[in-house]
Design an enzyme around this catalytic site. Structure first.
Site, PDB file in Angstrom:
ATOM      1  N   HIS A   1       0.680  -1.119  -0.130  1.00 21.72           N
ATOM      2  CA  HIS A   1       0.037  -0.087  -0.040  1.00 21.72           C
ATOM      3  C   HIS A   1       0.949   1.219  -0.180  1.00 21.72           C
ATOM      4  O   HIS A   1       2.048   1.339   0.246  1.00 21.72           O
ATOM      5  CB  HIS A   1      -1.038   0.214   1.335  1.00 21.72           C
ATOM      6  CG  HIS A   1      -0.356   0.014   2.601  1.00 21.72           C
ATOM      7  ND1 HIS A   1       0.261   1.202   2.954  1.00 21.72           N
ATOM      8  CD2 HIS A   1       0.180  -0.959   3.458  1.00 21.72           C
ATOM      9  CE1 HIS A   1       0.923   0.993   4.162  1.00 21.72           C
ATOM     10  NE2 HIS A   1       0.872  -0.085   4.369  1.00 21.72           N
TER      11      HIS A   1
ATOM     12  N   GLU B   1      -2.658  -6.726   7.014  1.00 28.28           N
ATOM     13  CA  GLU B   1      -1.504  -6.678   7.774  1.00 28.28           C
ATOM     14  C   GLU B   1      -1.272  -7.510   9.061  1.00 28.28           C
ATOM     15  O   GLU B   1      -2.301  -7.892   9.597  1.00 28.28           O
ATOM     16  CB  GLU B   1      -1.132  -5.129   8.240  1.00 28.28           C
ATOM     17  CG  GLU B   1       0.164  -4.805   8.854  1.00 28.28           C
ATOM     18  CD  GLU B   1       1.510  -5.102   8.229  1.00 28.28           C
ATOM     19  OE1 GLU B   1       1.781  -6.296   7.716  1.00 28.28           O
ATOM     20  OE2 GLU B   1       2.158  -4.194   7.754  1.00 28.28           O
TER      21      GLU B   1
END
Length: 460
Positions: A215, A305
């Site tokens: 990201h 994550e």
């Protein structure tokens, strides 16, 4: 000296025939002092302000005498010497805050900040959609195609029958007749298993490439304290991060255009983490492509994550990270969170499902996969894909924010029927350089058994 004075200042008659304002008396205009007086008599509210305004009006009247002007200056000096009124002794904090506590004010500030962030996210999302529509329109114009019109209804109003299927070429019809729908770019669930037919003999059913994207820059990358008051799943991108996401879209577009055979008919399918920063990165990437190049998107919770805990105590988290170095970075499990080994387990499940979808022909017909995920999850994906050891994983660092890593399908000429689907892809040289610590040996595509392993210092 007298010749330099204005006509009316010398006592001359006005053009109307009446005596001027200074007729019959000695007058010495002092424009410089008037300016100085105006600077001292700054307007204020209340009775004092009214007195100052009156002094200014008198100073600007027609040519006061020296005596009159001296009196005005002395009165202005008296006003300047007057002390300002002090606040009442019984003034309390509640009188200024309206009875709100500090916690109430902090809550209101947090609500306003959240509202501002929501509006900003909405604007970025709308901007990405506008850019995507612009790209689509420009490409259609360049190809000389007519602009899209309103599509016909899905069913006929006469008989209610569904629309006819898409046109299939004679070659594709023949391939379907042989019993393998994947050769026609269609989905065939018979191959969605670990049966011996799961490894395709015809590479046309495989995606052209698999692109991994961490990201773009988020608020947490700029300030770790953001995780203490924003849920990890809701941490947004920064303004710089939104720009990085669009730049990543341009880089991926250049990769697609580098293939002369598929530059006009390539397609992208996205797997994305459900976290906000991943979703916003996906929107920024898509904004750089015309809509007909976007096949679809699928949200995968397994691509999130590593969980470091819930609302994170910044000081406590620093202590836990120091403890992780002594225990082992891959196996240390954060309180209320995950270890790197936990991430490995869920990424393994995701890869197995993705490979079955690949082998079933879901991404045939010039399709490339784009995975928008996070730094550690991306490295674990490669660890599982190439069968890295734990030491090899620990030697590799996260790539930069929004920096695409490309796994290209290798072009083998020998018999590859024994190979696993994963072994048909390799990291490009440029991507390997962007992944600091990665070596050519770690990214080999043969999947042959290792002859031996070095004794790890972490086991001594």
């Amino acid at each position: 000296m007298q010749g330099s004075l204005p006509l009316r200042a010398r006592g001359q008659a006005s053009t109307s025939g009446r005596p001027g304002p200074g007729h019959g008396r000695s007058v010495q205009p002092v424009p410089g002092r008037q300016v100085a007086l105006l600077a001292r008599c700054k307007p204020r509210v209340g009775p004092e302000g009214q007195r100052r305004s009156a002094l200014v009006a008198r100073a600007l009247s027609d040519s006061p005498t020296t005596t009159e002007f001296t009196a005005i200056v002395e009165e202005a000096a008296t006003l300047d010497a007057t002390p300002h009124p002090s606040p009442p002794e019984d003034l309390k904090l509640d009188d200024l805050t309206g009875g709100l506590t500090v916690a109430d004010l902090a809550a209101q500030v947090h609500q306003l900040r959240s509202l501002l962030q929501t509006q900003q996210d909405l604007l970025y999302s709308q901007k990405a959609k506008i850019e995507q529509l612009t790209e689509t329109l420009q490409e259609e114009i360049q190809r000389g195609r007519p602009l899209p019109t309103v599509p016909p209804p899905a069913t006929s109003s006469m008989d209610g029958m569904p629309p006819p299927p898409r046109a299939i070429s004679p070659f594709a019809m023949q391939a379907v007749g042989y019993g393998d729908r994947r050769l026609a770019g269609l989905y065939d669930a018979r191959f969605h298993s670990t049966h011996n037919g799961a490894t395709p003999k015809d590479y046309r059913v495989l995606p052209e490439r698999i692109i991994l994207v961490r990201h773009a820059e988020s608020e947490g990358n700029v300030d770790n304290k953001a995780y203490s008051y924003i849920p990890d799943s809701q941490v947004p991108l920064t303004a710089r991060g939104h720009m990085q996401a669009r730049e990543a879209g341009q880089m991926i577009k250049q990769v697609m255009l580098s293939d002369p055979e598929a530059r006009d008919n390539y397609r992208l399918f996205f797997y994305i983490s459900p976290y906000k920063r991943s979703l916003q990165t996906y929107e920024g990437i898509c904004s750089q492509f015309p809509s007909h190049h976007l096949l679809g998107v699928q949200e995968e919770v397994q691509l999130r994550e590593q969980d470091f805990g819930n609302f994170q105590d910044h000081v406590g988290k620093q202590r836990e990270k120091a403890e992780r170095l002594r225990f082992g970075r891959f196996f240390y499990r954060f309180p209320n969170g995950e270890s790197g080994a936990d991430v490995y387990d869920r990424i393994t499940i995701f890869e197995d499902h993705m490979i079955r979808d690949i082998n079933a022909g879901r991404f045939a017909d010039k399709t490339s996969l784009v995975l928008v995920t996070h730094g550690l999850a991306l490295r674990v994906f490669l660890m599982r894909w190439f069968h890295w050891t734990v030491d090899e994983f620990l030697s590799v660092y996260n790539p930069g924010n929004a920096e695409p890593l490309v796994l290209e399908r290798a072009r083998f000429t020998d018999d590859t029927s024994w190979r696993h689907t994963k072994s048909l892809y390799r990291l490009t040289d440029e991507s390997m350089r962007a992944l600091k610590g990665c070596t050519m040996e770690m990214c080999s595509t043969d999947h042959l058994p290792r002859s031996g392993l070095k004794v790890s210092t972490r086991l001594l």
